[in-house]
Write a protein that holds these residues in place. Structure first.
Motif, PDB file in Angstrom:
ATOM      1  N   VAL A  57       0.817  -1.208  -0.040  1.00 27.50           N
ATOM      2  CA  VAL A  57       0.104   0.018   0.042  1.00 27.50           C
ATOM      3  C   VAL A  57       0.824   1.338   0.057  1.00 27.50           C
ATOM      4  CG1 VAL A  57      -2.050  -1.017   0.924  1.00 27.50           C
ATOM      5  CG2 VAL A  57      -0.138  -0.148   2.461  1.00 27.50           C
ATOM      6  N   ASP A  58       2.151   1.025  -0.487  1.00 27.27           N
ATOM      7  CA  ASP A  58       3.061   2.158  -0.495  1.00 27.27           C
ATOM      8  C   ASP A  58       3.376   2.893   0.841  1.00 27.27           C
ATOM      9  OD1 ASP A  58       3.542   1.814  -3.294  1.00 27.27           O
ATOM     10  OD2 ASP A  58       1.834   2.988  -3.767  1.00 27.27           O
ATOM     11  N   LEU A  59       3.441   2.250   1.871  1.00 25.88           N
ATOM     12  CA  LEU A  59       3.775   2.950   3.269  1.00 25.88           C
ATOM     13  C   LEU A  59       5.037   3.452   2.917  1.00 25.88           C
ATOM     14  CD1 LEU A  59       2.132   0.717   5.858  1.00 25.88           C
ATOM     15  CD2 LEU A  59       1.260   2.856   5.175  1.00 25.88           C
ATOM     16  N   MET A  60       5.380   4.607   3.480  1.00 22.82           N
ATOM     17  CA  MET A  60       6.730   5.140   3.445  1.00 22.82           C
ATOM     18  C   MET A  60       7.245   5.027   4.898  1.00 22.82           C
ATOM     19  SD  MET A  60       7.002   5.924   0.404  1.00 22.82           S
ATOM     20  CE  MET A  60       8.472   7.063   0.269  1.00 22.82           C
ATOM     21  N   ASP A  61       6.248   4.703   6.004  1.00 28.44           N
ATOM     22  CA  ASP A  61       7.144   4.651   7.399  1.00 28.44           C
ATOM     23  C   ASP A  61       6.145   3.440   7.989  1.00 28.44           C
ATOM     24  OD1 ASP A  61       8.366   4.948   9.665  1.00 28.44           O
ATOM     25  OD2 ASP A  61       8.058   7.100   9.808  1.00 28.44           O
ATOM     26  N   LEU A  75       1.254  -8.638  12.339  1.00 27.74           N
ATOM     27  CA  LEU A  75       1.250  -7.306  11.641  1.00 27.74           C
ATOM     28  C   LEU A  75       1.982  -7.485  10.222  1.00 27.74           C
ATOM     29  CD1 LEU A  75       0.834  -4.423  11.070  1.00 27.74           C
ATOM     30  CD2 LEU A  75       2.689  -4.026  12.581  1.00 27.74           C
ATOM     31  N   ASN A  76       1.422  -7.382   9.326  1.00 28.06           N
ATOM     32  CA  ASN A  76       2.090  -7.532   7.947  1.00 28.06           C
ATOM     33  C   ASN A  76       2.202  -6.262   7.213  1.00 28.06           C
ATOM     34  OD1 ASN A  76       2.786  -8.160   5.081  1.00 28.06           O
ATOM     35  ND2 ASN A  76       1.199  -9.881   5.002  1.00 28.06           N
ATOM     36  N   LEU A  77       3.394  -5.722   7.073  1.00 23.12           N
ATOM     37  CA  LEU A  77       3.790  -4.642   6.386  1.00 23.12           C
ATOM     38  C   LEU A  77       4.428  -4.903   5.081  1.00 23.12           C
ATOM     39  CD1 LEU A  77       4.656  -2.202   9.531  1.00 23.12           C
ATOM     40  CD2 LEU A  77       2.542  -2.331   8.119  1.00 23.12           C
ATOM     41  N   SER A  78       4.314  -6.078   4.659  1.00 21.01           N
ATOM     42  CA  SER A  78       5.270  -6.258   3.569  1.00 21.01           C
ATOM     43  C   SER A  78       5.086  -5.587   2.225  1.00 21.01           C
ATOM     44  CB  SER A  78       5.206  -7.776   3.105  1.00 21.01           C
ATOM     45  OG  SER A  78       3.802  -8.118   2.845  1.00 21.01           O
ATOM     46  N   ASN A  79       5.827  -5.237   1.227  1.00 19.85           N
ATOM     47  CA  ASN A  79       5.906  -4.903   0.025  1.00 19.85           C
ATOM     48  C   ASN A  79       5.525  -3.308   0.020  1.00 19.85           C
ATOM     49  OD1 ASN A  79       6.230  -7.407  -1.424  1.00 19.85           O
ATOM     50  ND2 ASN A  79       4.294  -8.101  -0.369  1.00 19.85           N
ATOM     51  N   ASN A  80       6.138  -2.747   0.895  1.00 17.33           N
ATOM     52  CA  ASN A  80       5.898  -1.374   1.094  1.00 17.33           C
ATOM     53  C   ASN A  80       7.226  -0.616   0.552  1.00 17.33           C
ATOM     54  OD1 ASN A  80       2.906  -0.607   1.820  1.00 17.33           O
ATOM     55  ND2 ASN A  80       3.502  -2.188   3.390  1.00 17.33           N
ATOM     56  N   LYS A  81       7.293   0.525   0.906  1.00 19.37           N
ATOM     57  CA  LYS A  81       8.735   1.442   0.775  1.00 19.37           C
ATOM     58  C   LYS A  81       9.336   2.136   1.996  1.00 19.37           C
ATOM     59  CE  LYS A  81       6.523   2.762  -3.769  1.00 19.37           C
ATOM     60  NZ  LYS A  81       6.230   3.773  -4.633  1.00 19.37           N
ATOM     61  N   ILE A  82       9.101   1.431   3.309  1.00 20.85           N
ATOM     62  CA  ILE A  82       9.652   1.880   4.330  1.00 20.85           C
ATOM     63  C   ILE A  82      11.171   1.455   4.215  1.00 20.85           C
ATOM     64  CG2 ILE A  82       9.807   1.120   6.841  1.00 20.85           C
ATOM     65  CD1 ILE A  82       6.656  -0.213   6.579  1.00 20.85           C
ATOM     66  N   SER A  83      11.866   2.441   4.880  1.00 24.77           N
ATOM     67  CA  SER A  83      13.392   2.542   4.590  1.00 24.77           C
ATOM     68  C   SER A  83      14.197   2.696   6.247  1.00 24.77           C
ATOM     69  CB  SER A  83      13.995   3.686   3.779  1.00 24.77           C
ATOM     70  OG  SER A  83      13.423   5.132   4.433  1.00 24.77           O
ATOM     71  N   LEU A  84      13.294   3.065   7.210  1.00 18.06           N
ATOM     72  CA  LEU A  84      13.911   2.947   8.395  1.00 18.06           C
ATOM     73  C   LEU A  84      12.982   2.506   9.684  1.00 18.06           C
ATOM     74  CD1 LEU A  84      16.018   4.662  10.550  1.00 18.06           C
ATOM     75  CD2 LEU A  84      14.477   6.687  10.368  1.00 18.06           C
TER      76      LEU A  84
END
Length: 792
Positions: A57-61, A75-84
């Motif tokens: 879902v294009d999460l940045m954070d 909690l599944n936060l896979s396939n996003n754009k989290i960098s930190l």
């Protein structure tokens, strides 16, 4: 025991639904969703377990813990754009048992990032960009039993990294640069001492002697640091001799893998240590470390003059040995003749050719490198073993003009073209032909999206290779017909270019025409192919059963969609259609309906007028019935008209193409049917062939009625001559003439067998239109001269 009443089950269901809603509040990100369920504990107090999914879902954070239910266990936060991952990113989720962070851009994990996750059992950090790992990353993870670090960018793991993971039992850490040497000996001993299972996907990449071996199966003695120096990455950019002009600016970039603290980068110029000299425009930048796995250093040569000409060298020094790469700079005065800067964009990518000295062969790497901006061209020079990357080249001639060029080593930029090119490299045999044909049908279903002429040419190569196997695998005929039908979705100009360059359309048509020759046999006496844009019918006929044959091509509703095949593990889907051709392809399928002339009930034109879904009708006055016909009647006149060469059977074949897209005329000739009037095909194309028989004059002739899909004027009957225009083909009119016109139908008569159509000076083309009442009204009745009035 009495059954529970239905209303009670409904009440329970409603309660569970409300419970799920109550424990899944608004997560701020609309595309996240969650589910709630009661725990399976047999205690009186049953806890609610919440699973939250925010995948792709294009999460940045990461989400703030306050946005999530307290009882979140997964909690599944896979396939996003989290960098930190910051300190305390998940603090407050005390019930969390599973955390999925794979396929993000994570490069930094701060100490305490997982603080407060005392119940966490499974953590997936695979396929990120983590290079720096330290024990404080895993604070407060005392319950963690499974950890996946695979697919990151580290090449080694520091001693004691997993000190805080007392419950760890499964570990994955395979990477593309994993170095199995003395620095990982501790990990092997530690894993065995506390029974931690290393995943079988964790394999060594370096050193070369251990490449591909599973880490868990290694012996302690194999993990040494006494072998020759091997670097996963060592790169100098540019790597070859550079011809630069007086006053130019040139950056030199060096990158090497950071294996341990002993790795250093240094620059040498003509054998001496290079340092910053501002008066000469030489700036040696400080070495930078990236993500604990890479060192980079740069020299910038500004306002170049003859003082910087010579050999520049990047030297890597380590405790295991040294290595270097070098390149030469040649400074040229601006008065010299040269080729100008030029940008070339083709199907291999975007190339920026710099100013190049006359008489020099310039090179560019096929794929832009990981460091630096656009690649710079380099002149010819000696190649070292490290300079094996694929390149494009271009020659600047003595007059300062760009001349010969070669991009053949470079891969195609389009994913479609690359895939088709890879398929052409496969050796096709009777074992893999069927799945390959199935894959190609699925792949060409999106042919309307093809943008490169090579897409058409590669498909043509594959179709020809499949056709050679039809005699052994008759089911391949279905795939060939479907592929050819799909290729009629390609944009017309692209087909024209493919025909002009490689006779691609002609070769596809000839493959379709060969299906019957290869597939018909004593035990396979009739074949029928149905597709969106091509219909084929063929028979073995017995000359003694002469009754004549009339075949009409109808448009039937499409077949039910079947499951698409897998191509390289992915389901191939043609996707939404981009043009009217693709839309027409799913509207209807072309199919033959044949009967003997005596029972046909009228002329070919009457067959079309009586049936609004008919697009063509072929009338062969003296043709045989199918070989399976039980009729034994014959006439002496018919028998004298057709005789089998071997006194047994002949092959009769009809094909109808929905339009003329596979018959593009690529040149001009005095023999062409358009007579210089730029006529185009306004009807389907009908093909007839009678093979294996000696023909009487009556059997030579064929009558065909064709329904127009175009408005225009000055129609002419024509056949396709494959030999015209040096084998590229063209429409000719000899032996064919129009015998009647009415409504949106034209009837033609030809004294030979071939591909036939009606050409017109068209003002309005509607490719693939399904004829109906609306189109009937749109198309004016032909006048006495046989012309269809031009649309006003």
């Amino acid at each position: 025991m009495r059954a529970c009443p239905i209303w009670l089950w409904l009440l329970v269901g409603l309660w569970e639904s409300s419970l799920s809603h109550r424990n899944c509040p608004d997560l701020i990100v609309d595309s996240c969703h969650c589910s709630a369920e009661r725990s399976k504990e047999l205690s009186r107090q049953q806890h609610v377990r919440v699973k939250v999914v925010c995948d792709d879902v294009d999460l940045m954070d990461t989400l703030q813990p306050s946005f999530l239910p307290n009882r979140t266990v997964s909690l599944n936060l896979s396939n996003n754009k989290i960098s930190l991952l910051r300190n305390g990113s998940f603090y407050g989720l005390a019930a969390l048992e599973k955390l999925d962070l794979r396929n993000n851009l994570i490069s930094t994990v701060e100490p305490g990032a997982f603080r407060g996750l005392l119940a966490l059992r499974r953590l997936d950090l695979s396929n990120n960009r983590i290079g720096c790992l330290h024990p404080d990353m895993f604070l407060h993870l005392g319950s963690l039993s499974k950890l996946n670090l695979s697919g990151n960018i580290f090449s080694s793991l520091a001693v004691g990294l997993f000190t805080h993971l007392a419950a760890l039992r499964v570990l994955h850490f395979g990477t593309e640069t994993l170095f199995c040497d003395c620095q990982l000996r501790w990990l092997l001993l530690w894993a065995r001492s506390i029974s931690v299972r290393i995943g079988n996907d964790t394999a060594c990449v370096y050193p070369a002697r251990l490449h591909g071996l599973e880490f868990r199966n290694l012996h302690e003695q194999q993990l040494t640091c006494d072998g020759p120096l091997e670097l996963p990455l060592f790169q100098l950019i540019p790597s070859q001799r550079q011809l630069v002009f007086h006053g130019d600016r040139l950056p030199l970039q060096c990158a090497a893998s950071y294996l341990d603290e002993s790795v250093k980068l240094r620059w040498h110029y003509n054998g001496r240590v290079a340092t910053t000299q501002e008066e000469r425009g030489v700036y040696v930048e400080e070495t930078l470390q990236h993500d604990c796995c890479l060192l980079t250093s740069e020299v910038i040569l500004s306002n170049i003059d003859m003082s910087v000409a010579g050999i520049w060298e990047c030297l890597v020094t380590t405790s295991r040995g040294n290595t270097s790469q070098q390149m030469e700079i040649v400074v040229v005065e601006t008065s010299a003749t040269y080729c100008p800067v030029e940008r070339v964009t083709n199907n291999k990518g975007d190339f920026r050719w710099p100013k190049t000295l006359a008489g020099i062969l310039a090179f560019l790497p096929c794929v832009p490198t990981a460091f630096g901006s656009a690649p710079r061209a380099s002149s010819t020079g000696p190649r070292s073993s490290s300079q094996r990357e694929k390149k494009a080249w271009r020659r600047c001639d003595r007059a300062g003009h760009w001349a010969e060029e070669d991009y053949s080593q470079c891969p195609y930029s389009s994913e479609h073209t690359r895939t088709l090119h890879q398929l052409t490299q496969i050796s096709i045999n009777t074992t893999n032909a069927q799945p390959l044909g199935q894959q190609l049908v699925a792949f060409t279903s999106k042919a309307s999206h093809f943008t490169d002429v090579m897409d058409v040419i590669f498909v043509t190569h594959l179709v020809e290779r499949l056709t050679r196997l039809v005699e052994k695998r008759r089911d391949l005929g279905d795939y060939i017909s479907d592929i050819a039908s799909n290729m009629m979705l390609v944009e017309e100009h692209l087909l024209w270019m493919a025909q002009n360059e490689a006779r691609a359309c002609t070769r596809i048509v000839q493959c379709v025409e060969r299906i019957a020759d290869l597939a018909l046999s004593g035990d396979n006496q009739a074949i029928s192919k149905v597709s969106a844009n091509i219909a084929l019918e063929a028979f073995l006929i017995r000359p003694s059963n002469f009754l004549g044959l009339s075949c009409t091509v109808l448009q039937w509703p499409p077949r039910p969609s079947a499951a698409l095949p897998l191509v390289d593990g992915l389901r191939v889907d043609g996707g939404p259609s981009a043009d009217s051709d693709a839309a027409a392809a799913v509207e209807s399928l072309l199919n033959f309906k044949c009967h003997t002339v005596n029972s046909s009930g009228g002329s070919p034109a009457s067959q079309l007028s009586k049936n609004s879904v008919a697009v063509a009708s072929i009338h062969l006055p003296l043709a045989g019935t199918p070989f399976s016909s039980s009729s034994s009647s014959s006439s002496s006149s018919a028998s004298s008209a057709l005789q089998s060469v071997d006194n047994s059977t002949c092959r009769l074949q009809f094909i109808v193409f929905r339009n003329g897209k596979l018959f593009p005329c690529t040149g001009n000739s005095s023999n062409l049917a358009d007579d210089g009037k730029r006529r185009s095909v306004s009807t389907p194309v009908a093909f007839t062939k009678l093979d294996g028989c000696s023909l009487g004059s009556a059997v030579h002739s064929v009558t065909i009625a064709l329904r127009h899909f175009a408005l225009g004027a000055d129609p002419t009957a024509a056949y396709w001559d494959f030999d015209l225009l040096d084998g590229h083909g063209g429409w000719r009119a000899e032996g064919c003439h129009i015998t009647g016109s009415g409504g949106n139908t034209t009837t033609i008569h030809c004294t030979h067998h071939n591909n036939f159509a009606v050409l017109m000076v068209s003002s309005f083309i509607r490719r693939g239109v399904v004829p109906g009442a609306a189109f009937e009204r749109e198309l004016a009745v032909l006048d006495a001269s046989g012309n269809v009035p031009v649309e006003r």
